[in-house]
Design a protein around this motif. Sequence first.
Motif, PDB file in Angstrom:
ATOM      1  N   ASN A 304       0.818  -1.216   0.000  1.00 25.39           N
ATOM      2  CA  ASN A 304       0.000   0.000   0.000  1.00 25.39           C
ATOM      3  C   ASN A 304       0.854   1.269   0.000  1.00 25.39           C
ATOM      4  N   ASP A 305       2.152   1.080   0.068  1.00 28.02           N
ATOM      5  CA  ASP A 305       3.072   2.209   0.172  1.00 28.02           C
ATOM      6  C   ASP A 305       3.295   2.859  -1.194  1.00 28.02           C
ATOM      7  N   LEU A 306       3.417   4.176  -1.210  1.00 27.03           N
ATOM      8  CA  LEU A 306       3.587   4.902  -2.463  1.00 27.03           C
ATOM      9  C   LEU A 306       4.887   4.521  -3.167  1.00 27.03           C
ATOM     10  N   ALA A 307       5.980   4.382  -2.426  1.00 27.99           N
ATOM     11  CA  ALA A 307       7.250   4.004  -3.048  1.00 27.99           C
ATOM     12  C   ALA A 307       7.118   2.639  -3.723  1.00 27.99           C
ATOM     13  N   TYR A 308       6.477   1.707  -3.045  1.00 26.78           N
ATOM     14  CA  TYR A 308       6.246   0.376  -3.624  1.00 26.78           C
ATOM     15  C   TYR A 308       5.486   0.508  -4.948  1.00 26.78           C
ATOM     16  N   LYS A 309       4.411   1.252  -4.956  1.00 27.14           N
ATOM     17  CA  LYS A 309       3.572   1.383  -6.151  1.00 27.14           C
ATOM     18  C   LYS A 309       4.344   2.031  -7.299  1.00 27.14           C
ATOM     19  N   LEU A 310       5.118   3.064  -6.993  1.00 26.33           N
ATOM     20  CA  LEU A 310       5.844   3.766  -8.049  1.00 26.33           C
ATOM     21  C   LEU A 310       6.942   2.906  -8.662  1.00 26.33           C
ATOM     22  N   PHE A 311       7.714   2.263  -7.815  1.00 27.73           N
ATOM     23  CA  PHE A 311       8.790   1.417  -8.347  1.00 27.73           C
ATOM     24  C   PHE A 311       8.224   0.227  -9.130  1.00 27.73           C
TER      25      PHE A 311
END
Length: 333
Positions: A304-311
């Motif tokens: 659910n983390d933004l960094a996870y989603k972007l990468f």
Amino acid sequence: MNKKLLKDLALLAGVIIIAAAGARYLGGGETLTDYAIKNPEKAGVASSQVIERESATDVTSNISDAVTSGSQDTSSTSEKETSAKTDDSFSTASGTGTAASSSETTSSSSDSASAASVASAGSSAQSESAGNDISPDRVTYKEGFYYEPISNEIFSRISGISYPVDCTVPIDELRYVGLLYVDFNGNTQNGELICNKDLAQDMVEVFYELYINEYQLESVKLVDEFGGDDTASMLANNTSCFNYRVVEGTTRLSNHALGRAIDINPFYNPYITYNKDGSVNISPEGSEAYADRTAQFPYKIDENDLAYKLFKEHGFKWGGNWNSVKDYQHFER
């Protein structure tokens, strides 16, 4: 007969002159006007008429003086008014300039806060690198977010540390990345990292999105600031990318050695290995509380983390999905 008439006239004139002189002498040298003023009843002239004449003379004199004085006063007043108008004009011009400046400030302030923040911080980032010539090969994605080949200045910083003498990765395969980030105090900071040239565009795009969404990172420095020691960098919760090293506990080169992996907020997202006896190793030391991913805490990377989603959107793999080990801080491609 004519001679006799002339003698009579001459005699009469002489008598008149003598009588006038005698009267003047007897009157103490007074003129008829003076005598009339002192003896109006005898002279048959009202004193008020004499006074009126004198008063009229004085008034006429006063009016003349007043006109002259008034003319001078008017001239003085005119000069003062002209001076005052000049001062007012100067003040008004000054005020107009101030108002114009205020208007410009208001207009400037009407821009979006996030854009202004990026521009301001970006200018700061540019000025920090102003000591070196900007590379003609620099690629700027957004203000404050750019990448370029490794300069001599940067190479001097990493040579013998993250880029040791036996490094097999050509220096022209790497790119220096300048970026902005929001620290744990909510302040904008300048960050830097080195990555593989194939990932440079992805890095500026991902970190720009993290920045405008105020995703917080504690530190984004070259691992060389920690002597190339990955453990020291993790203990400082430093986000970093390139470091020519092997995978911990092995002789195999890490993807960090190729500049193809990055660790995000590593102290809150530890690296965990499992031993055959069922025990676990958690790195860095002191981050054991964050090995429990069911717990809720800040800076945790999960799906659910933004960094996870972007990468993930940029084709990276996440170490938190691995089975044999868990590397929650790690993204690679």
